[in-house]
Motif scaffolding. Structure first.
Motif, mmCIF file in Angstrom:
data_model
loop_
_atom_site.group_PDB
_atom_site.id
_atom_site.type_symbol
_atom_site.label_atom_id
_atom_site.label_comp_id
_atom_site.label_asym_id
_atom_site.label_seq_id
_atom_site.Cartn_x
_atom_site.Cartn_y
_atom_site.Cartn_z
ATOM 1 N N THR A 68 -1.086 4.594 13.175
ATOM 2 C CA THR A 68 -1.406 3.851 11.962
ATOM 3 C C THR A 68 -1.441 2.355 12.233
ATOM 4 O OG1 THR A 68 -0.417 5.552 10.547
ATOM 5 C CG2 THR A 68 -0.609 3.353 9.613
ATOM 6 N N SER A 98 -0.367 -0.618 11.863
ATOM 7 C CA SER A 98 0.812 -1.284 11.321
ATOM 8 C C SER A 98 1.735 -1.655 12.467
ATOM 9 C CB SER A 98 1.542 -0.347 10.346
ATOM 10 O OG SER A 98 2.894 -0.699 10.205
ATOM 11 N N ASP A 156 4.899 -2.079 12.236
ATOM 12 C CA ASP A 156 6.073 -1.203 12.119
ATOM 13 C C ASP A 156 5.810 0.150 12.768
ATOM 14 O OD1 ASP A 156 7.448 -3.136 10.774
ATOM 15 O OD2 ASP A 156 7.203 -2.249 8.785
ATOM 16 N N HIS A 175 -3.814 -5.817 7.620
ATOM 17 C CA HIS A 175 -3.191 -4.502 7.491
ATOM 18 C C HIS A 175 -2.132 -4.293 8.568
ATOM 19 C CE1 HIS A 175 -6.603 -3.253 4.824
ATOM 20 N NE2 HIS A 175 -5.616 -2.599 4.270
ATOM 21 N N PHE A 176 -2.408 -4.755 9.760
ATOM 22 C CA PHE A 176 -1.443 -4.596 10.848
ATOM 23 C C PHE A 176 -0.165 -5.376 10.560
ATOM 24 C CE2 PHE A 176 0.421 -5.723 14.967
ATOM 25 C CZ PHE A 176 0.574 -4.464 15.509
ATOM 26 N N THR A 228 3.914 -4.983 5.850
ATOM 27 C CA THR A 228 5.134 -4.223 6.114
ATOM 28 C C THR A 228 5.446 -3.190 5.048
ATOM 29 O OG1 THR A 228 6.454 -5.936 5.024
ATOM 30 C CG2 THR A 228 6.186 -6.105 7.412
ATOM 31 N N ARG A 254 5.603 0.157 3.073
ATOM 32 C CA ARG A 254 5.498 1.557 3.450
ATOM 33 C C ARG A 254 5.019 2.380 2.268
ATOM 34 N NH1 ARG A 254 8.357 3.068 8.123
ATOM 35 N NH2 ARG A 254 9.355 1.323 9.139
#
Length: 205
Positions: free
Chosen positions: A50, A52, A54, A193-194, A197, A199
């Motif tokens: 994904t 992200s 995280d 988007h990356f 944070t 969720r």
């Protein structure tokens, strides 16, 4: 993202299927090192995670890459930062091309004029811009004809913008509509988007 853009892929961390544009691909180099393949063009097997920071950090911690590839690979501990750097490089590269194509203006006065005219594809503000200057530029944007759908990019510092455009400390810039602006917006969206944070409620990232 090349040929993978509209294809669904499975995130190796969450096992959720998503469009490839919502994921980041990783590939193994001939030396056995894992590296970000942000354009999804590297040959061989890849692992999708994904889009992200995280998610990438968690995939490193849980050793998802070796398990997915079924082989030992060298995974750098700063993999998430490597992804961020490459996404920033793609964005700065597209900004440089936009300037060469004559699709980008800089300087507060010129940017304000473009905003007022309504012929604007995106407003760009340095992430370290002074709050007062940022507020004034957004006031100009609200007066324009495209205020309700204006894309505002704040992913890069003034130094990064300056290096991308061959200028010193760029604070304000604007893109005129067209293919160059669309490319910048797409890459800015991926970087945003990356860096996000938040969720999702279903446990995906």
């Amino acid at each position: 993202m090349g040929r993978e853009k509209d294809v669904d892929r499975m995130c190796a961390l969450t096992r959720a299927e998503k469009p490839a544009s919502a994921l980041i691909r990783f590939a193994v180099s001939p030396d056995g090192d894992l590296a970000p393949d942000v354009d999804a063009r590297a040959p061989g097997r890849g692992v999708w995670i994904t889009l992200s920071a995280d998610a990438v950090s968690e995939a490193v911690r849980k050793k998802v890459f070796a398990r997915s590839l079924k082989e030992n690979v060298s995974v750098p501990p700063d993999l998430a930062e490597q992804v961020r750097t490459r996404l920033e490089q793609r964005l700065t590269g597209s900004l440089g091309l936009a300037r060469k194509a004559g699709a980008l203006v800089t300087g507060a006065a010129k940017v304000a004029s473009v905003l007022e005219s309504g012929r604007v594809g995106a407003l760009i503000t340095a992430s370290d811009a002074a709050p007062d200057g940022r507020r004034k530029m957004l006031q100009w944007a609200r007066r324009g004809e495209v205020a309700d759908r204006l894309v505002h990019i704040e992913s890069l510092s003034s130094t990064q913008l300056g290096l991308a455009l061959g200028l010193e400390n760029v604070i304000h810039a604007a893109l005129t509509p067209g293919a160059a602006a669309n490319s910048v917006i797409e890459r800015a969206n991926r970087l945003a988007h990356f860096n996000a944070t938040d969720r999702e409620e279903d446990g995906t990232i």
